[in-house]
Design a protein around this motif. Structure first.
Motif, PDB file in Angstrom:
ATOM      1  N   GLN A 241       0.817  -1.208   0.000  1.00 48.81           N
ATOM      2  CA  GLN A 241       0.000   0.000   0.000  1.00 48.81           C
ATOM      3  C   GLN A 241       0.855   1.264   0.000  1.00 48.81           C
ATOM      4  O   GLN A 241       0.521   2.247  -0.658  1.00 48.81           O
ATOM      5  N   TYR A 242       1.951   1.235   0.745  1.00 49.89           N
ATOM      6  CA  TYR A 242       2.841   2.404   0.757  1.00 49.89           C
ATOM      7  C   TYR A 242       3.484   2.598  -0.611  1.00 49.89           C
ATOM      8  O   TYR A 242       3.542   3.715  -1.139  1.00 49.89           O
ATOM      9  N   TYR A 244       2.530   1.604  -3.589  1.00 49.66           N
ATOM     10  CA  TYR A 244       1.578   2.037  -4.610  1.00 49.66           C
ATOM     11  C   TYR A 244       0.689   3.144  -4.056  1.00 49.66           C
ATOM     12  O   TYR A 244      -0.541   3.033  -4.007  1.00 49.66           O
ATOM     13  N   SER A 245       1.329   4.205  -3.612  1.00 49.64           N
ATOM     14  CA  SER A 245       0.606   5.368  -3.088  1.00 49.64           C
ATOM     15  C   SER A 245       1.388   6.631  -3.410  1.00 49.64           C
ATOM     16  O   SER A 245       2.586   6.573  -3.751  1.00 49.64           O
ATOM     17  N   GLY A 299      -0.387   3.888  -8.200  1.00 48.60           N
ATOM     18  CA  GLY A 299      -1.164   3.962  -6.970  1.00 48.60           C
ATOM     19  C   GLY A 299      -1.950   5.256  -6.851  1.00 48.60           C
ATOM     20  O   GLY A 299      -3.095   5.265  -6.379  1.00 48.60           O
ATOM     21  N   PHE A 337      -8.154  -7.680  -2.136  1.00 48.93           N
ATOM     22  CA  PHE A 337      -6.944  -6.908  -1.895  1.00 48.93           C
ATOM     23  C   PHE A 337      -6.068  -7.015  -3.148  1.00 48.93           C
ATOM     24  O   PHE A 337      -6.013  -8.085  -3.750  1.00 48.93           O
ATOM     25  N   PRO A 338      -5.381  -5.960  -3.572  1.00 48.48           N
ATOM     26  CA  PRO A 338      -5.171  -4.658  -2.930  1.00 48.48           C
ATOM     27  C   PRO A 338      -6.116  -3.541  -3.397  1.00 48.48           C
ATOM     28  O   PRO A 338      -5.771  -2.375  -3.251  1.00 48.48           O
ATOM     29  N   PRO A 341      -8.209  -1.348  -0.106  1.00 50.12           N
ATOM     30  CA  PRO A 341      -7.625  -0.234   0.651  1.00 50.12           C
ATOM     31  C   PRO A 341      -7.779   1.125  -0.020  1.00 50.12           C
ATOM     32  O   PRO A 341      -7.889   2.140   0.678  1.00 50.12           O
ATOM     33  N   TYR A 342      -7.798   1.155  -1.347  1.00 46.09           N
ATOM     34  CA  TYR A 342      -7.980   2.437  -2.024  1.00 46.09           C
ATOM     35  C   TYR A 342      -9.376   2.995  -1.749  1.00 46.09           C
ATOM     36  O   TYR A 342      -9.541   4.204  -1.567  1.00 46.09           O
ATOM     37  N   LEU A 369      -6.470  -1.682   5.573  1.00 41.93           N
ATOM     38  CA  LEU A 369      -5.074  -1.420   5.230  1.00 41.93           C
ATOM     39  C   LEU A 369      -4.179  -2.645   5.367  1.00 41.93           C
ATOM     40  O   LEU A 369      -3.160  -2.747   4.693  1.00 41.93           O
TER      41      LEU A 369
END
Length: 394
Positions: A241-242, A244-245, A299, A337-338, A341-342, A369
């Motif tokens: 998540q980090y 792709y952000s 992301g 997922f993933p 989370p978005y 998350l």
């Protein structure tokens, strides 16, 4: 006491392995792999485009630009973008190539084939036969995916230095161990099975390493595997998540700054001189920056789309995890997922912009998350109780 503790840990490892043996878990893993593949494909396209654009600029500055070089760059971009799809589409070739590559590297082969999402390669050898049998579908699926990602990574790395994997193997050339190790690492990342390393190169590696170690050292405990049976997946999920952000753009900027310090502004775009002392480290910094820029771009696009969707559907679909279909039904996206989370982050941002902070749930943030969505028996009760206590304190 030591023998009793080891026995409890062994029981716990088998318990967690059996928890992931359901066909529904295999289906969720397939959906996760599909989403990760899609995002990874776009990331590879951007990363490769940046790489060959940089090579083109360097060639132009050196007076070596050519039409053939431009065409070659375009072909390589297409290969980098769709090579994983080709590897997945031809599993027999992926297995044959990986077997030849790992013939003299049994340790790496063992890591790829025997590592399970929550059980490392060494611990997997100690699982009961029953645990392995009921996990057959997941083990086979992970092996199929990892072999494809592994061979694709090796081919892509060699392509960047002007070599062809098939030709190297036909000529009995040795593939550098570092290339194989990086490919194995990427294959574990793809299946969210990588064990974070203390002092590793990924954000959160050290903290994640000790979190997994501590959690697994407390089998069945309320602050151990009792509430966090999937600690390794959680760490991998949060790192994904980090990366792709939009936040990963900060890491990319830091890498570029360090690269600029080594090269100097004057030589920033120029190719590194052969044999330069700073060459290997500078190349690694630049490669890392490119990948982080690509990941952050993909992301950020996903987050922008999710924000728009949640802003338009706050009242119509109040649950952050639901998405409407053309048939008027709502689909729970939490198992996917993933992507989920978005939607969560987007929903939180939209609620904050509207001043609706009371509707934000700490439990939803945790589940969204970390990708921790499996709720069965005792573990579900313990996690639910944990967050009810937190919210009660609030």
């Amino acid at each position: 006491f030591s023998a009793v503790y080891d026995f409890i840990r062994m029981l716990d490892r088998n318990r967690r392995a059996i928890m992931t043996s359901q066909l529904s878990t295999t289906a969720r893993n397939t959906a996760t792999a599909g989403a990760a593949f899609g995002m990874g494909t776009f990331m590879n396209a951007i990363d490769s485009s940046l790489y060959y654009a940089g090579k083109g600029i360097q060639s132009a500055l050196a007076g070596e630009a050519s039409v053939e070089g431009f065409k070659g760059g375009l072909k390589s971009i297409v290969k980098d973008t769709f090579s994983l799809l080709a590897a997945l589409d031809n599993p027999l070739r992926s297995r044959e190539l990986s077997n030849r590559l790992l013939k003299h590297n049994p340790r790496i082969a063992r890591i790829i084939d025997r590592t399970m999402t929550e059980v490392g390669a060494e611990d997997a050898q100690e699982l009961w036969k029953f645990s392995k049998v009921v996990n057959f579908a997941n083990i086979a699926q992970d092996g199929f995916l990892r072999r494809a990602v592994f061979t694709d990574s090796v081919e892509r790395q060699l392509r960047r230095v002007g070599k062809d994997l098939t030709e190297e193997l036909e000529n009995n050339k040795n593939i550098p161990v570092k290339v194989l190790q990086k490919a194995a690492e990427e294959s574990l990342e793809f299946t969210f099975s990588r064990m974070p390393k203390a002092g590793g190169g990924k954000v959160g590696d050290t903290l994640g390493h000790y979190f997994v170690k501590l959690t697994e050292a407390l089998p069945l405990a309320p602050v151990g595997t009792g509430t966090h049976p999937f600690a390794r997946f959680m760490v991998n999920a949060m790192q994904f998540q980090y990366e792709y952000s939009p936040l990963n753009a900060l890491s990319a900027t830091e890498r570029l700054f360090r690269y600029g310090q080594k090269r100097g502004l004057k030589d920033f775009l120029k190719p590194l001189p052969k044999g330069a002392d700073e060459g290997p480290e500078a190349e690694l910094l630049l490669a890392s920056a490119r990948k982080k820029i690509a990941q952050s771009t993909v992301g950020s696009a996903a987050l922008v789309a999710a924000i728009q969707y949640r802003a338009e559907n706050q009242e119509k679909i109040p649950e952050w995890y639901n998405m409407g279909t053309s048939g008027g039904r709502n689909v729970d996206m939490r198992p996917f997922f993933p992507l989920a989370p978005y939607l969560l982050v987007a929903d939180v941002l939209v609620k904050l912009s509207q001043g609706n902070t009371g509707a934000i749930s700490s439990r939803a943030i945790y589940e969204g998350l970390t990708g921790s969505l499996s709720r069965t028996g005792r573990e579900g009760l313990m996690v639910d109780g944990f967050f009810e206590a937190l919210e009660g304190e609030g």
